[in-house]
Write a protein that holds these residues in place. Structure first.
Motif, mmCIF file in Angstrom:
data_model
loop_
_atom_site.group_PDB
_atom_site.id
_atom_site.type_symbol
_atom_site.label_atom_id
_atom_site.label_comp_id
_atom_site.label_asym_id
_atom_site.label_seq_id
_atom_site.Cartn_x
_atom_site.Cartn_y
_atom_site.Cartn_z
ATOM 1 N N ASP A 166 -9.032 1.833 63.014
ATOM 2 C CA ASP A 166 -8.856 2.224 64.412
ATOM 3 C C ASP A 166 -8.739 3.733 64.588
ATOM 4 N N THR A 167 -8.888 4.476 63.506
ATOM 5 C CA THR A 167 -8.874 5.937 63.592
ATOM 6 C C THR A 167 -10.079 6.471 62.842
ATOM 7 N N TRP A 170 -9.521 12.606 62.796
ATOM 8 C CA TRP A 170 -8.109 12.844 63.085
ATOM 9 C C TRP A 170 -7.626 11.902 64.174
ATOM 10 N N GLY A 171 -6.395 11.423 64.034
ATOM 11 C CA GLY A 171 -5.805 10.515 65.004
ATOM 12 C C GLY A 171 -5.251 11.255 66.206
ATOM 13 N N LYS A 172 -4.376 10.567 66.930
ATOM 14 C CA LYS A 172 -3.788 11.122 68.152
ATOM 15 C C LYS A 172 -2.364 11.605 67.913
ATOM 16 N N GLY A 173 -1.979 11.754 66.670
ATOM 17 C CA GLY A 173 -0.625 12.182 66.338
ATOM 18 C C GLY A 173 0.173 10.995 65.816
ATOM 19 N N ALA A 201 1.723 8.463 68.481
ATOM 20 C CA ALA A 201 0.721 7.620 69.145
ATOM 21 C C ALA A 201 0.159 6.581 68.179
ATOM 22 N N GLU A 202 0.092 6.907 66.899
ATOM 23 C CA GLU A 202 -0.486 5.993 65.916
ATOM 24 C C GLU A 202 0.451 4.852 65.546
#
Length: 95
Positions: free
Chosen positions: A20-21, A24-27, A30-31
């Motif tokens: 689902d990532t 880079w993720g959303k922080g 958020a993860e």
């Protein structure tokens, strides 16, 4: 191999793994929120044992194709579906 008439048509309801990532993720905060995908797959039952279940999308009188193996621990439910080949049908002459 058994004929198509003797193979059950089933729906497997199962939990899948997912990426689902991408990149880079959303922080980190958020993860922490995610969902496990619930999948519904339909096919001819080929095999079932302690490890899981195998279905095929396509089959002939002596072969199978497009198989899916789902591990037993991921399976939520297996539903038997009506087998249309078990019903009387008329073969049409294609000319």
């Amino acid at each position: 191999m058994a004929s198509r008439k003797s193979r059950p048509l089933v729906m497997i309801v199962w939990l899948d793994a997912a990426h689902d990532t991408f990149g880079w993720g959303k922080g980190l905060e958020a993860e922490q929120v995610f969902e496990v995908p619930l999948v519904q797959s339909v096919g001819w039952l080929i095999a079932r044992n302690k490890q899981g279940i195998k279905i095929a999308q396509s089959l002939t009188s002596d072969n199978i194709a497009q198989t899916l193996v789902v591990p037993a621990r991921m399976i939520q439910k297996v539903i038997n579906l009506p087998n249309p080949l078990g019903q009387a049908h008329v073969k049409k002459n294609l000319q």
